[in-house]
Design a protein around this motif. Structure first.
Motif, PDB file in Angstrom:
ATOM      1  N   PRO A  10     -10.873   7.924 -11.666  1.00 15.69           N
ATOM      2  CA  PRO A  10     -11.445   6.566 -11.681  1.00 15.69           C
ATOM      3  C   PRO A  10     -10.984   5.678 -10.537  1.00 15.69           C
ATOM      4  O   PRO A  10     -11.625   4.665 -10.243  1.00 15.69           O
ATOM      5  N   THR A  11      -9.875   6.042  -9.881  1.00 12.97           N
ATOM      6  CA  THR A  11      -9.407   5.222  -8.759  1.00 12.97           C
ATOM      7  C   THR A  11     -10.405   5.239  -7.608  1.00 12.97           C
ATOM      8  O   THR A  11     -10.406   4.327  -6.773  1.00 12.97           O
ATOM      9  N   GLU A  52      -4.332   0.632  -9.229  1.00 17.25           N
ATOM     10  CA  GLU A  52      -5.640   0.373  -8.628  1.00 17.25           C
ATOM     11  C   GLU A  52      -6.463  -0.603  -9.467  1.00 17.25           C
ATOM     12  O   GLU A  52      -7.186  -1.445  -8.922  1.00 17.25           O
ATOM     13  N   LEU A  53      -6.350  -0.493 -10.773  1.00 18.87           N
ATOM     14  CA  LEU A  53      -7.046  -1.429 -11.646  1.00 18.87           C
ATOM     15  C   LEU A  53      -6.516  -2.848 -11.428  1.00 18.87           C
ATOM     16  O   LEU A  53      -7.300  -3.814 -11.357  1.00 18.87           O
ATOM     17  N   SER A  54      -5.214  -2.976 -11.275  1.00 16.66           N
ATOM     18  CA  SER A  54      -4.604  -4.288 -11.041  1.00 16.66           C
ATOM     19  C   SER A  54      -5.078  -4.894  -9.725  1.00 16.66           C
ATOM     20  O   SER A  54      -5.441  -6.079  -9.667  1.00 16.66           O
ATOM     21  N   VAL A  55      -5.084  -4.097  -8.673  1.00 17.50           N
ATOM     22  CA  VAL A  55      -5.532  -4.586  -7.357  1.00 17.50           C
ATOM     23  C   VAL A  55      -6.964  -5.087  -7.424  1.00 17.50           C
ATOM     24  O   VAL A  55      -7.287  -6.184  -6.939  1.00 17.50           O
ATOM     25  N   ALA A  87       0.614  -6.937  -6.573  1.00 14.39           N
ATOM     26  CA  ALA A  87       0.385  -6.796  -8.020  1.00 14.39           C
ATOM     27  C   ALA A  87       0.262  -5.318  -8.371  1.00 14.39           C
ATOM     28  O   ALA A  87       0.863  -4.830  -9.341  1.00 14.39           O
ATOM     29  N   GLY A  88      -0.508  -4.585  -7.555  1.00 13.77           N
ATOM     30  CA  GLY A  88      -0.652  -3.144  -7.784  1.00 13.77           C
ATOM     31  C   GLY A  88       0.648  -2.398  -7.582  1.00 13.77           C
ATOM     32  O   GLY A  88       0.981  -1.485  -8.345  1.00 13.77           O
ATOM     33  N   ALA A  89       1.417  -2.788  -6.565  1.00 13.69           N
ATOM     34  CA  ALA A  89       2.684  -2.107  -6.277  1.00 13.69           C
ATOM     35  C   ALA A  89       3.684  -2.295  -7.416  1.00 13.69           C
ATOM     36  O   ALA A  89       4.378  -1.349  -7.817  1.00 13.69           O
ATOM     37  N   ILE A  90       3.755  -3.514  -7.941  1.00 14.34           N
ATOM     38  CA  ILE A  90       4.686  -3.794  -9.046  1.00 14.34           C
ATOM     39  C   ILE A  90       4.301  -3.006 -10.293  1.00 14.34           C
ATOM     40  O   ILE A  90       5.147  -2.409 -10.965  1.00 14.34           O
ATOM     41  N   VAL A  91       3.007  -2.997 -10.584  1.00 13.49           N
ATOM     42  CA  VAL A  91       2.515  -2.239 -11.747  1.00 13.49           C
ATOM     43  C   VAL A  91       2.819  -0.754 -11.566  1.00 13.49           C
ATOM     44  O   VAL A  91       3.291  -0.073 -12.484  1.00 13.49           O
ATOM     45  N   LEU A 132       0.833  -1.204   0.000  1.00  9.11           N
ATOM     46  CA  LEU A 132       0.000   0.000   0.000  1.00  9.11           C
ATOM     47  C   LEU A 132       0.869   1.256   0.000  1.00  9.11           C
ATOM     48  O   LEU A 132       0.582   2.221  -0.717  1.00  9.11           O
ATOM     49  N   GLN A 133       1.918   1.217   0.807  1.00 11.78           N
ATOM     50  CA  GLN A 133       2.813   2.371   0.890  1.00 11.78           C
ATOM     51  C   GLN A 133       3.501   2.623  -0.441  1.00 11.78           C
ATOM     52  O   GLN A 133       3.719   3.778  -0.830  1.00 11.78           O
ATOM     53  N   ILE A 134       3.824   1.551  -1.154  1.00 13.17           N
ATOM     54  CA  ILE A 134       4.524   1.694  -2.426  1.00 13.17           C
ATOM     55  C   ILE A 134       3.711   2.505  -3.411  1.00 13.17           C
ATOM     56  O   ILE A 134       4.222   3.411  -4.067  1.00 13.17           O
ATOM     57  N   TYR A 135       2.404   2.199  -3.508  1.00  7.35           N
ATOM     58  CA  TYR A 135       1.680   2.983  -4.514  1.00  7.35           C
ATOM     59  C   TYR A 135       0.803   4.093  -3.927  1.00  7.35           C
ATOM     60  O   TYR A 135       0.060   4.745  -4.643  1.00  7.35           O
ATOM     61  N   PHE A 136       0.948   4.375  -2.612  1.00 11.92           N
ATOM     62  CA  PHE A 136       0.341   5.579  -2.062  1.00 11.92           C
ATOM     63  C   PHE A 136       1.371   6.672  -1.808  1.00 11.92           C
ATOM     64  O   PHE A 136       1.073   7.850  -1.901  1.00 11.92           O
ATOM     65  N   VAL A 137       2.584   6.280  -1.478  1.00 14.69           N
ATOM     66  CA  VAL A 137       3.609   7.252  -1.096  1.00 14.69           C
ATOM     67  C   VAL A 137       4.783   7.273  -2.072  1.00 14.69           C
ATOM     68  O   VAL A 137       5.370   8.323  -2.319  1.00 14.69           O
ATOM     69  N   LEU A 138       5.112   6.105  -2.652  1.00 16.60           N
ATOM     70  CA  LEU A 138       6.272   6.026  -3.529  1.00 16.60           C
ATOM     71  C   LEU A 138       6.162   6.979  -4.719  1.00 16.60           C
ATOM     72  O   LEU A 138       7.179   7.465  -5.225  1.00 16.60           O
ATOM     73  N   ASP A 139       4.931   7.260  -5.147  1.00 17.05           N
ATOM     74  CA  ASP A 139       4.736   8.200  -6.257  1.00 17.05           C
ATOM     75  C   ASP A 139       5.472   9.518  -5.988  1.00 17.05           C
ATOM     76  O   ASP A 139       6.214  10.017  -6.833  1.00 17.05           O
ATOM     77  N   LYS A 140       5.249  10.068  -4.779  1.00 16.78           N
ATOM     78  CA  LYS A 140       5.841  11.365  -4.454  1.00 16.78           C
ATOM     79  C   LYS A 140       7.360  11.267  -4.338  1.00 16.78           C
ATOM     80  O   LYS A 140       8.083  12.173  -4.763  1.00 16.78           O
ATOM     81  N   THR A 141       7.824  10.163  -3.764  1.00 15.96           N
ATOM     82  CA  THR A 141       9.269   9.987  -3.648  1.00 15.96           C
ATOM     83  C   THR A 141       9.914   9.879  -5.027  1.00 15.96           C
ATOM     84  O   THR A 141      10.951  10.508  -5.299  1.00 15.96           O
ATOM     85  N   MET A 142       9.300   9.094  -5.914  1.00 18.88           N
ATOM     86  CA  MET A 142       9.867   8.904  -7.252  1.00 18.88           C
ATOM     87  C   MET A 142       9.798  10.178  -8.075  1.00 18.88           C
ATOM     88  O   MET A 142      10.716  10.476  -8.847  1.00 18.88           O
TER      89      MET A 142
END
Length: 479
Positions: free
Chosen positions: A326-327, A386-389, A357-361, A216-226
């Motif tokens: 859409p998320t 989110e679509l993947s999850v 799956a969502g985090a990897i995508v 969850l942290q990967i695709y909620f927070v990693l966006d901002k870090t990346m």
């Protein structure tokens, strides 16, 4: 149950609403660069907050819900889990400070202030109150603390050089909000003998819940870090404010999952599987009813909303909001499948796989798109994640949830949402960008959505929507 749902909606809205009230002011004072620095350093601190909690938020909620009928056992579980939390949080704070001194240079001052937010993790006992379904205290605490923080921002933050002061206010609000809850805790627990073993026994199960939290942290927070690493801090600011607005809209839907988790856990634990399935179906229908208009509505108002709300320097938020809207619908469904079925039933392997799956995508899409497209690339990554999850969770529960029963109503809601979107866009094009326009768009969208569903229900069932809506709101009291 209805009261708890409303408390939780208010709680989620309070957490998100206060920063959003300050957005029109702060966005013009700190600008995207300042907002980006705050969001970037905050994202790093959140990784260590994750380590400090080690899945305790969900695990503690569930264990307290399961043992709440025995006050002594519940108290033993509380102290055991919290002692583990203290140890892990202390280690995470030390690790964060080491990272800041060794690797962060230009943003070091702001990063150091973020340590105060990590102290909030040390004091966090929200999971205890959630497990007891006592949401009133949480709401009161957040409302009072956040309002004080709101006032402080308007009084003290005057220009771009006040970024450090803004960070102090935001982090202190988080810390004090957690600390004040301890005045309520002592009234709900009793003294118990606590052994070292009673603490250690919680490590392994919290790790099970920690793994999905990492995803969850990967695709909620990693966006901002990346974005901060691969693009610019201004792009972080654009994405962060778009994300705040999306989460504010989303909180109305996801609050139901927060309320339902302890109740579903208790229902499954007592062997009432048919009743639990009934709750899931009702919850899915209710979440869809709310999620679809919020999705279409957010995309519909974005073009006229952003200029008057955030200012011209944040115009890129329009595209970002449209992409991530859409998320809301996807997370409404995954919230039911995950938080209300997979987690309460102990199917953590399936739940964790869906999140990874969502985090990897998300990571893969971000890696290819952020360098070229910044916040827009991160938005595409979030949507794909989110679509993947949701798709993976649907696969795991396809034999449990009768989707044929859900599909007709979902089609009606989607049709109503699409027509609503067209009317909202027409109102926006005619009136232009202003606060009045946004109010009119929300009014037009809400009324048209309900009217269209009402007509569809009338022709399909020979009835009207009013009674249906009463039934759907009424089921919450059954839980």
């Amino acid at each position: 149950m209805r009261r708890n749902y409303m408390y939780t909606v208010l709680y989620q809205c309070t957490v998100m609403l206060v920063p959003l009230i300050t957005v029109p002011y702060v966005s013009r004072v700190l600008l995207p660069e300042g907002i980006g620095v705050f969001a970037y350093t905050s994202s790093i601190a959140q990784y260590f907050s994750l380590i400090g909690m080690l899945g305790i938020g969900v695990y503690g909620n569930k264990i307290i819900a399961m043992s709440r009928d025995d006050k002594k056992e519940m108290s033993r579980n509380f102290f055991g889990i919290y002692c583990l939390q203290i140890f892990l949080s202390a280690l995470s704070i030390l690790g964060y400070l080491a990272l800041v001194f060794l690797f962060i240079h230009s943003e070091r001052q702001i990063a150091m202030i973020q340590t105060i937010a990590l102290l909030g993790t040390l004091a966090d006992c929200t999971w205890f109150f959630s497990g007891l379904e006592l949401f009133g205290g949480i709401v009161l605490r957040n409302t009072l603390i956040k309002v004080v923080g709101l006032i402080a921002i308007f009084i003290f933050v005057k220009h771009a050089g006040d970024l450090a002061l803004y960070t102090w206010i935001m982090c202190l609000s988080t810390f004090l909000g957690q600390l004040v809850m301890w005045f309520y805790v002592r009234k709900l627990i009793v003294r118990v003998h606590l052994s070292f073993r009673s603490v250690l026994k919680h490590i392994r199960p919290t790790l099970v819940y920690f793994l999905p939290e990492v995803a969850l942290q990967i695709y909620f927070v990693l966006d901002k870090t990346m974005i901060g690493l691969l693009s610019t801090k201004s792009e972080v600011g654009i994405y962060d404010y778009s994300d705040k607005i999306q989460k504010m809209a989303l909180s109305v839907v996801t609050s139901l999952g927060t309320v339902m988790l302890p109740r579903m856990t208790h229902t499954f634990a007592s062997g009432q599987f048919n009743r639990a399935k009934h709750y899931i179906m009702k919850s899915l229908d209710f979440s869809t009813l709310l999620g679809i208009p919020i999705t279409f509505g957010l995309a519909g108002i974005a073009k006229e909303f952003v200029p008057w709300y955030m200012g011209d320097s944040f115009m890129k938020c329009v595209t970002v909001l449209i992409l991530i809207s859409p998320t809301i619908f996807l997370m409404a469904w995954s919230g039911v499948f995950g938080s209300q079925y997979l987690v309460p039933l102990g199917k953590m392997k399936e739940y964790t796989l869906s999140l990874y799956a969502g985090a990897i995508v998300n990571f893969t899409v971000n890696l290819f798109l952020i360098r070229s497209f910044g916040s827009i690339g991160a938005s595409i990554g979030t949507l794909a994640a989110e679509l993947s999850v949701t798709l993976v969770q649907i696969y795991f529960i396809k034999n449990i949830i009768p989707f044929k029963k859900i599909l007709p109503r979902t089609v009606i809601y989607l049709f109503a949402g699409a027509v609503m979107y067209l009317l909202v866009r027409a109102a926006g094009q005619y009136l232009g960008s202003s606060i009045i326009t946004t109010v009119v768009q929300i009014g037009v969208g809400s009324c048209s959505y309900l009217m269209i569903i009402m007509v569809c229900e009338y022709f399909m069932k020979g009835g009207i929507l009013l009674n249906e809506l009463k039934k759907r709101m009424g089921w919450i009291n059954e839980v």
